[in-house]
Design a protein around this motif. Structure first.
Motif, mmCIF file in Angstrom:
data_model
loop_
_atom_site.group_PDB
_atom_site.id
_atom_site.type_symbol
_atom_site.label_atom_id
_atom_site.label_comp_id
_atom_site.label_asym_id
_atom_site.label_seq_id
_atom_site.Cartn_x
_atom_site.Cartn_y
_atom_site.Cartn_z
ATOM 1 N N TYR A 253 59.816 40.810 24.563
ATOM 2 C CA TYR A 253 59.353 39.482 24.159
ATOM 3 C C TYR A 253 58.239 39.574 23.108
ATOM 4 O O TYR A 253 57.299 38.784 23.119
ATOM 5 C CB TYR A 253 58.847 38.713 25.384
ATOM 6 N N GLN A 254 58.344 40.535 22.207
ATOM 7 C CA GLN A 254 57.311 40.701 21.190
ATOM 8 C C GLN A 254 57.204 39.447 20.328
ATOM 9 O O GLN A 254 58.218 38.879 19.897
ATOM 10 C CB GLN A 254 57.604 41.918 20.327
ATOM 11 N N LEU A 255 55.977 39.026 20.063
ATOM 12 C CA LEU A 255 55.734 37.771 19.360
ATOM 13 C C LEU A 255 55.806 37.908 17.851
ATOM 14 O O LEU A 255 55.978 36.912 17.142
ATOM 15 C CB LEU A 255 54.357 37.217 19.759
ATOM 16 N N CYS A 285 56.580 34.696 29.468
ATOM 17 C CA CYS A 285 56.997 35.483 28.298
ATOM 18 C C CYS A 285 58.035 34.721 27.472
ATOM 19 O O CYS A 285 57.992 34.737 26.228
ATOM 20 C CB CYS A 285 57.551 36.832 28.739
ATOM 21 N N LYS A 289 57.360 33.552 23.618
ATOM 22 C CA LYS A 289 58.237 34.081 22.570
ATOM 23 C C LYS A 289 58.972 32.960 21.829
ATOM 24 O O LYS A 289 58.983 32.908 20.588
ATOM 25 C CB LYS A 289 59.253 35.037 23.208
ATOM 26 N N SER A 292 57.020 30.645 19.324
ATOM 27 C CA SER A 292 56.209 31.299 18.288
ATOM 28 C C SER A 292 56.417 30.696 16.907
ATOM 29 O O SER A 292 55.515 30.720 16.067
ATOM 30 C CB SER A 292 56.503 32.801 18.251
ATOM 31 N N LEU A 322 55.258 41.349 26.490
ATOM 32 C CA LEU A 322 54.975 40.989 25.100
ATOM 33 C C LEU A 322 54.646 42.205 24.238
ATOM 34 O O LEU A 322 54.530 42.074 23.018
ATOM 35 C CB LEU A 322 53.799 40.003 25.053
ATOM 36 N N ASP A 471 48.847 35.792 17.816
ATOM 37 C CA ASP A 471 49.470 36.467 18.960
ATOM 38 C C ASP A 471 48.591 36.438 20.212
ATOM 39 O O ASP A 471 49.029 36.899 21.279
ATOM 40 C CB ASP A 471 49.760 37.936 18.616
#
Length: 601
Positions: A253-255, A285, A289, A292, A322, A471
């Motif tokens: 779930y990287q932003l 999460c 995500k 964003s 994340l 972030d």
């Protein structure tokens, strides 16, 4: 001046409900005093309109129920086990749903207009809510007192007559109003008879959220009178973990496409293999995500729950999902705004002189014992002829030299140091803010409003303007039911994008989690121990033992200790029992009623 919001002066100016709206009934009376009217210069009693409305509504509900008639439209009173007192109070075109926690004295209330399923806030103030709904919910608690119970029985029987004796009814009503007033206002001095309430000074009472309704968090498990229509029967369902593999969660779930430094990468939490990822963690999460790219990304979250329910572990899991560094700040009663955003500290780097770096000066006892040795330590020269006076003279020279050396420096340099919270805001980390409800100064967290608003800035005392990184994720974790905790300021609550009430796991989840953490392989024994912990927690709620804690942490400690001692009974005494209360009588009761149901000495 009243100590409780329920009895502020404006509440005594409200019009009385029929049949007590006769002007002759108003004002102070020298009769109708309850047995608790013992202090103060003026021994008088008076009717209180909000209390009277609650009394009349309760009397009608009880009489109708006992006659076997339909109670539709009269409200309901019940409970959720021994944890909450619950009521639905009916008034003109609306229903007030009230939940009262006897352990903390706190209410959770929402108003529902007829035909609407949208909960509205309940604010105790003139022109809004008078407090009748709160007093209605407390009626079964008031009835635990002999005077109130006996007088209320006579009161409702009198009013059920075709032609009630209003003089007699007035006298009873005065006793009931005075009983309620004295037991709330003087709760601290009346012991078990007192009814302790914790109503915010603002009058704004926490609201039953849609989420709590959907989850059944306040669903009654039993009804005393009436029939609930909004808070449906059935009891609160236990928190259910969803089976999400670590491989499908961690880092998924990287932003943004940012690259972390080696230090930042090391700050990303590593989830242990035993950890079961809760539903709430996955939802946070997902929301972070998927929002964003919007103008208002969701970055502020609140976890509420008892100790040991996994709030902090959940915050760390969010950081892992994340793939962001995790930082932590724990608040206390003395926390100030400078403790949250940063402080000035002396900069001693490279400024330590040779004299300051030398060994400590010798003690007087060393000088008396052998002056030549001490003189050699100070000068590097050994001389048997050196006396105590010689050593003391040399000590003075060295001390003066060090002082002069310090004075020659061009002043003490200071630097501004980021806190973990400010570091997270500056560089885009996940920061857990623990127990902000403990902060004594209510204005401290309000000072962070500009940082809780997405993409806003704060000006530091240095003049630097720090912009919130897009972030940055802030997770507030709190337990407002514990001693020292207060209600979180409403301006902070309004800035939380999601609020989750983290409930204690069910028995099976407790057992599985503890076995995974401790490495214990005896499921049957662990289940017995989990049952004892559950019973202790319930017993503490029933008997209002509030000076300790009994939950997942205590169960884990008990299992680990038992793996060493091989004696569950012995280990329980120094883990779950001792943690539950500091009072010897309370511990003895818990041993008898809970521990010895499963384990006998």
């Amino acid at each position: 001046m009243p100590r409780n919001k329920l009895f502020e002066s404006w509440t005594f100016k409200l019009s009385m409900p029929k049949p007590f709206d006769d002007p002759n009934y108003s004002g102070l009376k020298d009769f109708g005093l309850s047995k608790y009217n013992m202090s103060g210069k003026l021994h008088k009693a008076s009717l209180h309109a909000p209390t009277m409305r609650a009394l009349l509504a309760y009397a009608k509900l009880v009489n109708t129920s006992e006659q076997g008639q339909d109670t539709d439209g009269l409200g309901a009173i019940g409970h959720q086990d021994n944890k909450f007192r619950i009521a639905e109070y009916k008034s003109a075109n609306k229903t007030d749903c009230v939940v009262f926690n006897p352990n903390t004295g706190k209410f959770v209330v929402s108003q529902f207009e007829d035909g609407s399923d949208t909960p509205k806030a309940y604010s105790l103030a003139a022109g809004n809510a008078s407090g009748s709904a709160l007093l209605f919910c407390l009626m079964p608690i008031f009835e635990q007192d002999d005077e109130f119970r006996d007088t209320f029985l006579q009161f409702r029987n009198e009013l059920s007559q075709a032609n009630p004796d209003m003089d007699s009814a007035l006298s009873m009503a005065l006793v009931l109003c005075d009983n309620v007033y004295r037991r709330i206002e003087g709760a601290g001095q009346l012991g078990a008879a007192g009814v302790k309430l914790a109503i915010p000074t603002t009058g704004n009472i926490s609201t039953i959220s849609h989420l709590a309704l959907d989850k059944g968090s306040y669903a009654p498990t039993g009804t005393v009178y009436g029939q609930f229509t909004i808070l449906k029967m059935g009891g609160a369902p236990q928190q259910q973990a969803i089976m999400v593999s670590h491989a499908d969660f961690v880092g998924k779930y990287q932003l943004s496409a940012r690259s972390l430094t080696a230090r930042e990468d090391a700050m990303v939490p590593k989830l242990p293999d035993w950890y079961i990822i809760p539903r709430e963690v996955v939802r946070v999460c997902e929301h972070a995500k998927l929002t964003s790219t919007t103008s208002q990304p969701m970055r502020n979250f609140l976890f509420r729950g008892e100790a040991g329910t996994g709030k902090t572990m959940g915050a760390q899991a969010i950081a892992a999902g994340l793939h962001l560094p995790y930082t932590l700040m724990t608040c206390s009663a003395n926390t100030e705004i400078t403790d949250l955003v940063g402080q000035f500290i002396p900069d001693t780097a490279g400024a330590v002189s040779q004299a300051d770096a030398s060994s400590p000066l010798p003690k007087i006892s060393d000088i008396i014992m052998h002056p030549p040795s001490v003189y050699e330590e100070l000068t590097g020269i050994y001389d048997d002829d050196k006396t105590e006076d010689d050593v003391l003279q040399k000590l003075i020279e060295i001390a003066v030299g060090r002082l002069a050396q310090k004075e020659e420096q061009h002043g003490q340099r200071i630097r501004y140091v980021d806190t973990p919270l400010l570091e997270a805001i500056r560089y885009g980390y996940v920061c857990e803010l623990q127990e902000p409800s403990c902060i004594a100064n209510p204005g401290v967290l309000v000072g962070l409003n500009s940082l809780l608003d997405n993409c806003q800035t704060i000006t530091l005392p240095t003049g630097e303007r720090v912009h919130r990184h897009p972030d940055t994720v802030i997770i507030v974790t709190t337990n407002s039911d514990y001693a020292g905790c207060r209600d979180v300021n409403q301006s902070i609550i309004s800035r939380m994008d999601l609020i989750y009430d983290i409930e204690a796991p069910d028995l099976a989840t407790m057992v599985k989690r503890v076995m995974n953490v401790t490495g214990c392989t005896d499921e049957q024994e662990t289940t017995k121990m989990a049952m004892v912990v559950r019973d202790i927690a319930e017993r503490c709620r029933q008997t209002m033992i509030t000076d300790g804690s009994c939950g997942m942490r205590e169960l884990k400690a008990w299992v680990l200790s038992t793996m060493i001692t091989k004696d569950p009974y012995e280990s329980a005494l120094s883990t779950v029992i001792s943690s539950a209360s500091a009072d010897p009588e309370n511990r003895a009761d818990l041993i008898t009623t809970c521990l010895e149901k499963q384990y006998m000495r």
